[in-house]
Write an enzyme that holds these catalytic residues in place. Sequence first.
Site, PDB file in Angstrom:
ATOM      1  N   GLU A 191     -25.590 -55.600 -26.666  1.00  0.00           N
ATOM      2  CA  GLU A 191     -26.954 -55.277 -27.112  1.00  0.00           C
ATOM      3  C   GLU A 191     -27.382 -56.216 -28.243  1.00  0.00           C
ATOM      4  O   GLU A 191     -26.608 -56.489 -29.159  1.00  0.00           O
ATOM      5  CB  GLU A 191     -26.996 -53.825 -27.603  1.00  0.00           C
ATOM      6  CG  GLU A 191     -28.386 -53.427 -28.080  1.00  0.00           C
ATOM      7  CD  GLU A 191     -28.521 -51.926 -28.259  1.00  0.00           C
ATOM      8  OE1 GLU A 191     -28.214 -51.191 -27.309  1.00  0.00           O
ATOM      9  OE2 GLU A 191     -28.922 -51.515 -29.351  1.00  0.00           O
ATOM     10  N   HIS A 215     -35.345 -52.506 -23.517  1.00  0.00           N
ATOM     11  CA  HIS A 215     -35.590 -51.205 -24.160  1.00  0.00           C
ATOM     12  C   HIS A 215     -37.099 -51.001 -24.267  1.00  0.00           C
ATOM     13  O   HIS A 215     -37.836 -51.930 -24.613  1.00  0.00           O
ATOM     14  CB  HIS A 215     -34.988 -51.151 -25.559  1.00  0.00           C
ATOM     15  CG  HIS A 215     -33.494 -51.157 -25.576  1.00  0.00           C
ATOM     16  ND1 HIS A 215     -32.756 -50.489 -26.520  1.00  0.00           N
ATOM     17  CD2 HIS A 215     -32.589 -51.742 -24.751  1.00  0.00           C
ATOM     18  CE1 HIS A 215     -31.462 -50.672 -26.279  1.00  0.00           C
ATOM     19  NE2 HIS A 215     -31.342 -51.439 -25.215  1.00  0.00           N
ATOM     20  N   ALA A 271     -39.443 -48.760 -32.702  1.00  0.00           N
ATOM     21  CA  ALA A 271     -39.906 -47.445 -32.249  1.00  0.00           C
ATOM     22  C   ALA A 271     -41.402 -47.486 -31.935  1.00  0.00           C
ATOM     23  O   ALA A 271     -41.864 -46.887 -30.962  1.00  0.00           O
ATOM     24  CB  ALA A 271     -39.612 -46.393 -33.310  1.00  0.00           C
ATOM     25  N   GLN A 303     -25.035 -43.251 -27.829  1.00  0.00           N
ATOM     26  CA  GLN A 303     -25.142 -43.650 -29.224  1.00  0.00           C
ATOM     27  C   GLN A 303     -23.738 -44.088 -29.670  1.00  0.00           C
ATOM     28  O   GLN A 303     -22.728 -43.687 -29.065  1.00  0.00           O
ATOM     29  CB  GLN A 303     -25.619 -42.436 -30.040  1.00  0.00           C
ATOM     30  CG  GLN A 303     -25.840 -42.668 -31.504  1.00  0.00           C
ATOM     31  CD  GLN A 303     -26.816 -43.788 -31.769  1.00  0.00           C
ATOM     32  OE1 GLN A 303     -26.412 -44.947 -31.739  1.00  0.00           O
ATOM     33  NE2 GLN A 303     -28.070 -43.464 -32.045  1.00  0.00           N
ATOM     34  N   ARG A 326     -37.532 -42.510 -26.360  1.00  0.00           N
ATOM     35  CA  ARG A 326     -38.644 -42.002 -27.154  1.00  0.00           C
ATOM     36  C   ARG A 326     -38.826 -42.861 -28.401  1.00  0.00           C
ATOM     37  O   ARG A 326     -39.935 -43.219 -28.771  1.00  0.00           O
ATOM     38  CB  ARG A 326     -38.384 -40.553 -27.559  1.00  0.00           C
ATOM     39  CG  ARG A 326     -39.589 -39.932 -28.263  1.00  0.00           C
ATOM     40  CD  ARG A 326     -39.226 -38.680 -28.993  1.00  0.00           C
ATOM     41  NE  ARG A 326     -38.318 -38.972 -30.096  1.00  0.00           N
ATOM     42  CZ  ARG A 326     -37.725 -38.046 -30.841  1.00  0.00           C
ATOM     43  NH1 ARG A 326     -37.900 -36.769 -30.556  1.00  0.00           N
ATOM     44  NH2 ARG A 326     -36.927 -38.384 -31.835  1.00  0.00           N
ATOM     45  N   THR A 375     -33.265 -54.503 -27.704  1.00  0.00           N
ATOM     46  CA  THR A 375     -33.940 -53.333 -28.273  1.00  0.00           C
ATOM     47  C   THR A 375     -35.419 -53.642 -28.528  1.00  0.00           C
ATOM     48  O   THR A 375     -35.854 -54.792 -28.457  1.00  0.00           O
ATOM     49  CB  THR A 375     -33.294 -52.903 -29.604  1.00  0.00           C
ATOM     50  OG1 THR A 375     -33.550 -53.906 -30.577  1.00  0.00           O
ATOM     51  CG2 THR A 375     -31.797 -52.684 -29.468  1.00  0.00           C
TER      52      THR A 375
HETATM   53  P1  FAD Z   1     -35.433 -37.976 -26.047  1.00  0.00           P
HETATM   54  O1  FAD Z   1     -34.667 -38.110 -24.772  1.00  0.00           O
HETATM   55  O2  FAD Z   1     -36.854 -37.605 -25.958  1.00  0.00           O
HETATM   56  O3  FAD Z   1     -34.619 -36.931 -26.935  1.00  0.00           O
HETATM   57  C1  FAD Z   1     -35.031 -36.600 -28.263  1.00  0.00           C
HETATM   58  C2  FAD Z   1     -34.676 -35.131 -28.533  1.00  0.00           C
HETATM   59  O4  FAD Z   1     -35.459 -34.266 -27.678  1.00  0.00           O
HETATM   60  C3  FAD Z   1     -33.224 -34.776 -28.222  1.00  0.00           C
HETATM   61  O5  FAD Z   1     -32.852 -33.792 -29.142  1.00  0.00           O
HETATM   62  C4  FAD Z   1     -33.271 -34.203 -26.788  1.00  0.00           C
HETATM   63  O6  FAD Z   1     -32.223 -33.283 -26.526  1.00  0.00           O
HETATM   64  C5  FAD Z   1     -34.615 -33.521 -26.775  1.00  0.00           C
HETATM   65  N1  FAD Z   1     -35.276 -33.625 -25.448  1.00  0.00           N
HETATM   66  C6  FAD Z   1     -35.235 -34.686 -24.598  1.00  0.00           C
HETATM   67  N2  FAD Z   1     -36.029 -34.471 -23.541  1.00  0.00           N
HETATM   68  C7  FAD Z   1     -36.596 -33.244 -23.735  1.00  0.00           C
HETATM   69  C8  FAD Z   1     -37.530 -32.482 -23.000  1.00  0.00           C
HETATM   70  N3  FAD Z   1     -38.065 -32.948 -21.873  1.00  0.00           N
HETATM   71  N4  FAD Z   1     -37.897 -31.261 -23.504  1.00  0.00           N
HETATM   72  C9  FAD Z   1     -37.397 -30.797 -24.663  1.00  0.00           C
HETATM   73  N5  FAD Z   1     -36.493 -31.504 -25.413  1.00  0.00           N
HETATM   74  C10 FAD Z   1     -36.100 -32.702 -24.944  1.00  0.00           C
HETATM   75  N6  FAD Z   1     -34.712 -46.642 -30.913  1.00  0.00           N
HETATM   76  C11 FAD Z   1     -35.650 -47.606 -30.997  1.00  0.00           C
HETATM   77  O7  FAD Z   1     -36.640 -47.445 -31.725  1.00  0.00           O
HETATM   78  N7  FAD Z   1     -35.542 -48.771 -30.275  1.00  0.00           N
HETATM   79  C12 FAD Z   1     -34.500 -49.015 -29.432  1.00  0.00           C
HETATM   80  O8  FAD Z   1     -34.454 -50.057 -28.793  1.00  0.00           O
HETATM   81  C13 FAD Z   1     -33.481 -48.010 -29.333  1.00  0.00           C
HETATM   82  N8  FAD Z   1     -32.424 -48.187 -28.506  1.00  0.00           N
HETATM   83  C14 FAD Z   1     -31.494 -47.187 -28.380  1.00  0.00           C
HETATM   84  C15 FAD Z   1     -30.436 -47.366 -27.500  1.00  0.00           C
HETATM   85  C16 FAD Z   1     -29.464 -46.383 -27.353  1.00  0.00           C
HETATM   86  C17 FAD Z   1     -28.335 -46.593 -26.389  1.00  0.00           C
HETATM   87  C18 FAD Z   1     -29.539 -45.188 -28.129  1.00  0.00           C
HETATM   88  C19 FAD Z   1     -28.483 -44.136 -27.990  1.00  0.00           C
HETATM   89  C20 FAD Z   1     -30.593 -44.994 -28.999  1.00  0.00           C
HETATM   90  C21 FAD Z   1     -31.585 -45.977 -29.131  1.00  0.00           C
HETATM   91  N9  FAD Z   1     -32.675 -45.829 -29.995  1.00  0.00           N
HETATM   92  C22 FAD Z   1     -33.634 -46.807 -30.103  1.00  0.00           C
HETATM   93  C23 FAD Z   1     -32.799 -44.614 -30.826  1.00  0.00           C
HETATM   94  C24 FAD Z   1     -33.591 -43.496 -30.111  1.00  0.00           C
HETATM   95  O9  FAD Z   1     -34.913 -43.912 -29.866  1.00  0.00           O
HETATM   96  C25 FAD Z   1     -33.559 -42.261 -31.014  1.00  0.00           C
HETATM   97  O10 FAD Z   1     -32.261 -41.720 -31.046  1.00  0.00           O
HETATM   98  C26 FAD Z   1     -34.605 -41.193 -30.750  1.00  0.00           C
HETATM   99  O11 FAD Z   1     -34.551 -40.250 -31.827  1.00  0.00           O
HETATM  100  C27 FAD Z   1     -34.388 -40.386 -29.469  1.00  0.00           C
HETATM  101  O12 FAD Z   1     -34.664 -41.144 -28.367  1.00  0.00           O
HETATM  102  P2  FAD Z   1     -34.366 -40.572 -26.895  1.00  0.00           P
HETATM  103  O13 FAD Z   1     -34.839 -41.574 -25.945  1.00  0.00           O
HETATM  104  O14 FAD Z   1     -32.962 -40.107 -26.774  1.00  0.00           O
HETATM  105  O15 FAD Z   1     -35.358 -39.296 -26.910  1.00  0.00           O
END
Ligand code: FAD
Length: 287
Positions: free
Chosen positions: A17, A77, A51, A174, A107, A48
């Site tokens: 990454e 991403h 946000a 993560q 997200r 990446t």
């Molecule tokens: P979601 O999947 O929306 O989850 C967020 C929270 O909501 C979790 O608690 C989940 O359990 C809950 N949830 C999910 N779907 C639902 C639903 N439909 N209804 C109710 N609750 C739900 N951030 C950046 O800004 N840029 C990047 O390039 C980036 N790359 C990343 C790469 C990896 C491999 C990882 C692990 C993280 C990365 N992040 C990045 C960080 C990530 O954006 C954050 O951790 C963010 O807070 C959550 O993103 P998510 O896509 O998991 O969100």
Amino acid sequence: MKIIDVLNSGKATVSCELFPPKTGEQLENAKEIVRQTAALNPAFISVTCGAGGSNAGLTIELADIAQNECGVPALVHCTCVTATNDQIAERVNAMKAHGLQNVLALRGDIPEGVTLSPDFTHASDLTAAIAAAGDFCIGGACYPDKHPESPTVAADIDGLKRKLEAGCQFLTTQMFFDNQVLYRYLLELLRAGVDVPVCAGIMPVINSRQIARSCALSGTLLPPRFKAIIDRFGDDPVAMKQAGIAYATDQIIDLIANGVTHIHLYTMNRPEVAAAILQNLSGIVNQ
Ligand code: FAD
């Protein structure tokens, strides 16, 4: 090439990454980092994006170098926390124009003081929108230490399942520093009926200050063995780099020995660190 086909090929994989610069001024240097990383022959390179998505164009430019110049599949991403439908459609069209077929639908962390997206609440909403927009291979994020907003691992996995129902085909974790945490999490996923490929996210820690902030934000726990290393070597960059490479190598060997065959290296734009780890694994992972 679609990343799901790479992950289902039956071989152990190591992917890398990278992150884009904040502005276009550093783009040439970032392109060079992509080329040096691609020369290590990773299974894919993920890039990446912020946000708020302000540097999404740079993410696509670097992914284009990885895939179309260097021949390494690229994973773009894409975050949605502040994005509108039109902005996502624009990014999707840019990906199509560059022949980029792989997206990590996220997200993004919720920034302070910004207007949230009127169109997307969760990564599952973005996943559904991208799945409807074309023939993409879509990945998603997952959290062995639990996402900080989820009350329990089980609630977190419920959220995760919505992403899978929306079209997510594989997961990247993560960072985690205790393999036992990952093994327990993988069992929980299986119990919940989640059986898509999971890439285990490994962060070689070479800068002790950076890790405290990242762990606080992501909710990642630091095991005592790892904390001891940081306490002992954190102020000595040369020693910390050696120890960080050794710790990551050790984690990966244990993972592969226990059947976790897809490793995603958070390289922090340090190709020489990824190279040192891959050198340590040269008889174990044949890419
Ligand atoms: P979601 O999947 O929306 O989850 C967020 C929270 O909501 C979790 O608690 C989940 O359990 C809950 N949830 C999910 N779907 C639902 C639903 N439909 N209804 C109710 N609750 C739900 N951030 C950046 O800004 N840029 C990047 O390039 C980036 N790359 C990343 C790469 C990896 C491999 C990882 C692990 C993280 C990365 N992040 C990045 C960080 C990530 O954006 C954050 O951790 C963010 O807070 C959550 O993103 P998510 O896509 O998991 O969100």
